[in-house]
Design a protein around this motif. Structure first.
Motif, mmCIF file in Angstrom:
data_model
loop_
_atom_site.group_PDB
_atom_site.id
_atom_site.type_symbol
_atom_site.label_atom_id
_atom_site.label_comp_id
_atom_site.label_asym_id
_atom_site.label_seq_id
_atom_site.Cartn_x
_atom_site.Cartn_y
_atom_site.Cartn_z
ATOM 1 N N LEU A 45 1.007 -1.188 -0.189
ATOM 2 C CA LEU A 45 -0.173 0.182 0.095
ATOM 3 C C LEU A 45 0.882 1.325 0.098
ATOM 4 O O LEU A 45 0.269 2.221 -0.859
ATOM 5 C CB LEU A 45 -0.861 0.131 1.323
ATOM 6 N N SER A 46 2.051 1.322 0.682
ATOM 7 C CA SER A 46 2.874 2.392 1.396
ATOM 8 C C SER A 46 4.035 2.822 -0.539
ATOM 9 O O SER A 46 3.714 3.781 -0.738
ATOM 10 C CB SER A 46 4.209 2.503 2.257
ATOM 11 N N VAL A 47 3.874 1.596 -1.409
ATOM 12 C CA VAL A 47 4.479 1.899 -2.464
ATOM 13 C C VAL A 47 3.767 1.950 -3.440
ATOM 14 O O VAL A 47 3.970 3.008 -4.427
ATOM 15 C CB VAL A 47 4.850 0.412 -2.901
ATOM 16 N N LEU A 48 1.874 2.012 -3.477
ATOM 17 C CA LEU A 48 1.487 2.519 -4.442
ATOM 18 C C LEU A 48 0.676 4.039 -3.943
ATOM 19 O O LEU A 48 0.506 5.025 -4.659
ATOM 20 C CB LEU A 48 -0.355 1.469 -4.194
ATOM 21 N N TYR A 55 2.673 6.271 -2.423
ATOM 22 C CA TYR A 55 3.763 6.959 -3.580
ATOM 23 C C TYR A 55 4.032 7.061 -4.059
ATOM 24 O O TYR A 55 3.514 8.664 -5.218
ATOM 25 C CB TYR A 55 4.696 6.720 -2.753
ATOM 26 N N ALA A 56 3.772 6.104 -5.667
ATOM 27 C CA ALA A 56 3.442 6.510 -6.149
ATOM 28 C C ALA A 56 2.369 7.104 -6.888
ATOM 29 O O ALA A 56 2.291 8.138 -8.195
ATOM 30 C CB ALA A 56 3.172 5.025 -7.782
ATOM 31 N N PHE A 57 1.171 6.565 -6.479
ATOM 32 C CA PHE A 57 -0.212 7.479 -6.956
ATOM 33 C C PHE A 57 -0.667 9.121 -7.355
ATOM 34 O O PHE A 57 -0.421 9.939 -7.734
ATOM 35 C CB PHE A 57 -1.562 6.866 -7.069
ATOM 36 N N GLY A 58 0.544 9.444 -5.816
ATOM 37 C CA GLY A 58 0.296 10.354 -5.111
ATOM 38 C C GLY A 58 1.411 11.634 -6.098
ATOM 39 O O GLY A 58 1.230 12.687 -6.165
ATOM 40 N N HIS A 59 2.134 10.737 -6.253
ATOM 41 C CA HIS A 59 3.471 11.503 -7.453
ATOM 42 C C HIS A 59 3.329 11.504 -8.744
ATOM 43 O O HIS A 59 3.743 12.162 -9.758
ATOM 44 C CB HIS A 59 4.928 11.567 -6.759
ATOM 45 N N SER A 89 10.875 2.628 0.724
ATOM 46 C CA SER A 89 11.328 3.961 0.031
ATOM 47 C C SER A 89 11.366 3.550 -2.025
ATOM 48 O O SER A 89 11.191 3.758 -2.500
ATOM 49 C CB SER A 89 11.345 4.938 0.393
ATOM 50 N N PHE A 90 12.508 2.563 -1.773
ATOM 51 C CA PHE A 90 12.881 1.683 -3.326
ATOM 52 C C PHE A 90 11.928 1.336 -4.089
ATOM 53 O O PHE A 90 11.668 1.813 -4.920
ATOM 54 C CB PHE A 90 14.423 0.925 -2.746
ATOM 55 N N ALA A 91 11.133 0.625 -3.401
ATOM 56 C CA ALA A 91 10.125 0.147 -4.567
ATOM 57 C C ALA A 91 9.254 0.785 -5.477
ATOM 58 O O ALA A 91 8.748 0.854 -5.984
ATOM 59 C CB ALA A 91 9.191 -0.775 -3.191
ATOM 60 N N SER A 92 9.236 2.314 -3.959
ATOM 61 C CA SER A 92 8.080 3.186 -4.600
ATOM 62 C C SER A 92 8.494 4.194 -5.496
ATOM 63 O O SER A 92 7.904 4.144 -6.786
ATOM 64 C CB SER A 92 7.559 4.065 -2.605
ATOM 65 N N ARG A 93 9.806 4.269 -5.859
ATOM 66 C CA ARG A 93 10.286 4.981 -6.575
ATOM 67 C C ARG A 93 10.720 4.742 -7.791
ATOM 68 O O ARG A 93 10.487 5.150 -8.461
ATOM 69 C CB ARG A 93 11.655 5.514 -6.181
ATOM 70 N N VAL A 94 10.799 2.920 -7.391
ATOM 71 C CA VAL A 94 11.689 1.954 -8.475
ATOM 72 C C VAL A 94 9.653 1.785 -9.873
ATOM 73 O O VAL A 94 9.935 2.627 -10.732
ATOM 74 C CB VAL A 94 11.708 0.428 -8.060
ATOM 75 N N LEU A 95 8.725 2.772 -9.155
ATOM 76 C CA LEU A 95 7.300 1.835 -9.559
ATOM 77 C C LEU A 95 7.695 3.065 -10.660
ATOM 78 O O LEU A 95 6.957 3.342 -11.630
ATOM 79 C CB LEU A 95 6.172 1.525 -8.713
ATOM 80 N N LEU A 96 7.278 4.220 -9.575
ATOM 81 C CA LEU A 96 6.957 5.648 -9.615
ATOM 82 C C LEU A 96 8.083 5.911 -11.297
ATOM 83 O O LEU A 96 7.404 6.264 -11.905
ATOM 84 C CB LEU A 96 7.164 6.517 -9.023
ATOM 85 N N SER A 97 9.997 6.139 -11.492
ATOM 86 C CA SER A 97 10.417 6.129 -12.040
ATOM 87 C C SER A 97 10.134 5.135 -13.622
ATOM 88 O O SER A 97 9.837 6.019 -14.706
ATOM 89 C CB SER A 97 11.927 5.710 -11.679
ATOM 90 N N ILE A 98 10.142 3.558 -13.507
ATOM 91 C CA ILE A 98 8.993 3.063 -14.583
ATOM 92 C C ILE A 98 8.363 3.607 -15.256
ATOM 93 O O ILE A 98 7.989 3.840 -16.371
ATOM 94 C CB ILE A 98 9.413 1.689 -14.227
ATOM 95 N N SER A 99 6.721 3.792 -14.300
ATOM 96 C CA SER A 99 5.750 4.431 -15.291
ATOM 97 C C SER A 99 6.000 6.092 -15.678
ATOM 98 O O SER A 99 6.041 6.712 -17.123
ATOM 99 C CB SER A 99 4.831 4.736 -13.969
ATOM 100 N N LEU A 100 6.982 6.794 -14.955
ATOM 101 C CA LEU A 100 7.532 8.204 -15.918
ATOM 102 C C LEU A 100 8.183 7.887 -16.945
ATOM 103 O O LEU A 100 8.156 8.738 -18.068
ATOM 104 C CB LEU A 100 7.926 9.308 -14.786
#
Length: 409
Positions: A223-226, A228-232, A351-362
């Motif tokens: 949930l924390s990963v999601l 972070y990614a969706f908030g950004h 945080s690592f997993a959160s940023r990986v998901l966001l970075s890949i999507s961006l």
């Protein structure tokens, strides 16, 4: 007397913590960074630079957590403040993609070294004082100061940028310098080191393996990963969205100021939500308030995907409300489930997993953005719709999992 002085020093950590959060989050560039990079380079370069920031943070997340667990919380926060000052100064005085990329790496290090370490310092200081039951309330207070820092810096940063974008980064460097001063006044809290058999990379791997055997930690991790990614997603696409809406209204010249005002108002709304978050959490329970926060993110992205009217800009004021309804409670729930030996490492891995998901999507989104022109609403719309579909699927999975996992303490 010496014992009394040590206790006073640890208690000072708790008092300084919210002020550290205030200064560390006074990012005056937050409401104009995309506009500045797009103006100097291009829309695609702006997204790429944000991805560089996120990737650099990602690469340093787990090593910084391991560094914190082995060498201490205070020294890690000092490194965070120093790299923040350097990154902000480089953008203020630098020029070109290469310099901006190095600066983004420094700002990424600033975020990575603070991630997990700040809340670990708070929790361990409270434990040393025999006040660990205050963790949820103290986390909420720290989050309120975080939002005030973001609000004040967003408003003033927008006005500074109306004269020169660089001034927003100069002001940020000054705020990070103040965070450094506060950190130097802190004291390293008592830290229960692991046994020699648990130290090193193998020991940390064993720690993580045992942590993920707890279903509640797995659920909170995902949930924390999601969140972070969706908030950004709203953070990244918010500024070009505002620019597009104002252009339709014939107000393009006012974009930096309006973006700053919207960001500041957004934080103030979030502060108000933070003050009521404890009340709401007591009534709907922990899984209820956390899933409410995630669903609100999906709804906001969905509205932006449907319309680019001024009305939608007003809804951006709710962007940080999901964080107010989730961050303090996730932090407070996780901390007691982890030991000092790997607490920061676990949070850094999250945080690592959160940023990986966001970075890949961006990076995927950047591939379909214009290379030389400004981003239009049509460019954003398909990407936003894709985020909504993914969000609905993830929400359904998390909701189903609450039937089998005891999320509440």
């Amino acid at each position: 007397m010496k014992r009394s002085q040590q206790n006073h020093a640890i208690e000072r950590n708790v008092r300084l913590y919210p002020w550290f959060k205030l200064c560390h989050n006074m990012m005056f560039w937050q409401s104009i960074w995309f506009l500045y990079f797009q103006q100097e380079l291009s829309a695609a370069a702006a997204i790429t630079l944000f991805a560089i920031y996120d990737i650099s943070t990602t690469v340093m997340e787990v090593p910084s957590g391991y560094f914190s667990d082995r060498l201490g919380r205070r020294i890690t926060l000092i490194l965070s403040a120093v790299t923040g000052v350097l990154g902000a100064v480089l953008i203020a005085v630098g020029d070109g993609f290469a310099i901006f990329a190095v600066a983004q790496i420094c700002l990424g290090a600033n975020a990575a070294f603070a991630s997990g370490t700040d809340s670990s310092l708070l929790y361990e200081s409270l434990v040393a004082e025999g006040r660990e039951e205050e963790m949820e309330a103290q986390s909420a207070r720290g989050w309120q100061f975080t939002l005030w820092g973001l609000a004040l810096s967003a408003l003033s940063g927008g006005f500074l940028a109306s004269f020169a974008h660089e001034w927003a980064f100069v002001a940020t460097a000054c705020a990070f310098a103040m965070a450094l001063f506060l950190t130097l006044r802190m004291r390293e809290p008592p830290h229960a080191l692991s046994s020699p058999a648990q130290q090193g990379l193998v020991g940390q791997w064993a720690f993580m393996r045992d942590a993920f055997r707890q279903p509640v930690l797995v659920w909170l991790f995902l949930l924390s990963v999601l969140l972070y990614a969706f908030g950004h997603v709203l953070f990244v696409f918010g500024q070009p969205f505002i620019a597009e809406a104002l252009a339709l209204a014939g107000r393009s010249v006012e974009v930096p100021i309006v973006s700053g005002v919207v960001s500041a108002a957004m934080m103030i709304v979030s502060v108000m939500a933070a003050y009521r978050a404890l009340w709401l959490r007591q009534r709907v329970g922990l899984p209820g308030i956390l899933l409410l926060a995630f669903s609100l993110q999906i709804i906001l992205i969905g509205i932006l995907a449907l319309t680019n009217s001024i009305f939608a800009v007003a809804l951006l004021l709710l962007r940080m409300v999901p964080s107010s309804l989730s961050n303090p409670f996730i932090t407070a729930r996780i901390q007691p489930l982890l030991s000092d030996a790997g607490r920061a490492t676990y949070l850094s891995l999250q945080s690592f997993a959160s940023r990986v998901l966001l970075s890949i999507s961006l990076l995927i989104a950047a591939e379909r953005m214009p290379r030389n022109d400004e981003m239009t609403y049509a460019d954003m719309q398909v990407t936003l719709i894709a985020y909504v579909v993914l969000g609905v699927i993830c929400f359904a999975m998390l909701l189903t999992a609450t039937r089998f996992i005891r999320v509440e303490r």
